[in-house]
Design an enzyme around this catalytic site. Sequence first.
Site, PDB file in Angstrom:
ATOM      1  CE  LYS A 213      47.232 -16.022   6.659  1.00  0.00           C
ATOM      2  NZ  LYS A 213      46.376 -17.119   7.115  1.00  0.00           N
ATOM      3  CB  CYS A 267      48.145 -15.609  11.329  1.00  0.00           C
ATOM      4  SG  CYS A 267      46.748 -16.628  10.777  1.00  0.00           S
TER       5      CYS A 267
END
Length: 420
Positions: A213, A267
């Site tokens: 990720k 993010c």
Amino acid sequence: MQFKTISMIGLGYIGLPTAAVFASRKIKVIGVDVNQKAVDTINRGEIHIVEPDLDMVVHAAVKEGYLRATTTPEPAEAFLIAVPTPFKGENHEPDLSYIESAAKAIAPVLAKGNLVILESTSPVGATEQMAEWLAEARPDLTFPQTHAENSDIRVAHCPERVLPGHVLRELVQNDRIIGGMTAKCSEVACALYKTFVEGECVVTNARTAEMCKLTENSFRDVNIAFANELSIICDKLSIDVWELIKLANRHPRVSVLQPGPGVGGHCIAVDPWFIVASDPEHANLIRAAREVNDAKPQWAINKVRSIAKALSKEDVTVACLGLAFKANIDDLRESPAMKVVAGLAALPGLKVLAVEPNICHENSPLEEVELAQLNTAIDCCDVVVVLVDHDEFKKIDLAALEHSGKKIIDLKGLANANAK
């Protein structure tokens, strides 16, 4: 393996849609959040965030009795943790306190055979740390770090990889990375996600899943940094960066991204720093990209200040279009637009009006900045700054505004897009 009851810890931009999708598959979901207002809103069948179609799914799930929210964890067969992972201090050190709090909150209701999944984007090793906190709180149970495949509790890291504004569709259609602490942990986690995931559930270990990720978002951050740096250079050289990128992208192996006022969201603006923190000696390119993108809001502030000064007026009104970190959502986390607006509001001689169609005008996120309707802000301003390409802003004729004497600073290329 069949799951009858799932607990979703954290009912924000990822947790609530995930809970709703599970509930839409006729699985009982207990949502847990520390925000009493959010809990009450969800229990009325309403939502406290902006995400297309989510309101309908949540309303149906609550009405049919498959989704209920509370502030206190209750027993379940699987616990999914989707809480923030911000920084602490100025050195971008990962703050795992929210994960720790969530782990300690669910520990009293854990039972043998339960599955615990960390969905929060986390630095490498966070899943193992979470398992340690759980083990400390529940010495009567066994965990993968000590009992491997024979543990009472299964633990995995399964990061989300969805785009705000398309979360419901991408939760279902995208592939899912399943990083169990053991093979059995991965197997059980796969069984859970396959209740709604149509993409492939790809198995790896927890550390690789965590790094995957971070890698995905760092890759995007580096490419955005190239576009943002290019835009600064082009401004210096009096070159239209939007035309330049359009021309460069005609090359069959070139795909330059679009620049903007910076990079936002929880993010892309955060994850690369987790890699840097894990190995600061070697994460040179990733750090440089972060520094380029983090510096872009100040560049935008300086650009507006320079143009305002050239107007030679005692008071200059600036209309800032957008506060969210991307188009058509209400998410302000790490938003570069917010940084630009706050920076401009701190400058003497500037009156700043902010336009954000996705936020209630009674609740300005910046005390020193007035929220205004689009037409009002444009009518009374001297300078228009495009910070977010919301659909409402795409209808604006920037060329006509410029012709009328207003100064335009288009940081999202709306003029170029409207000229197509």
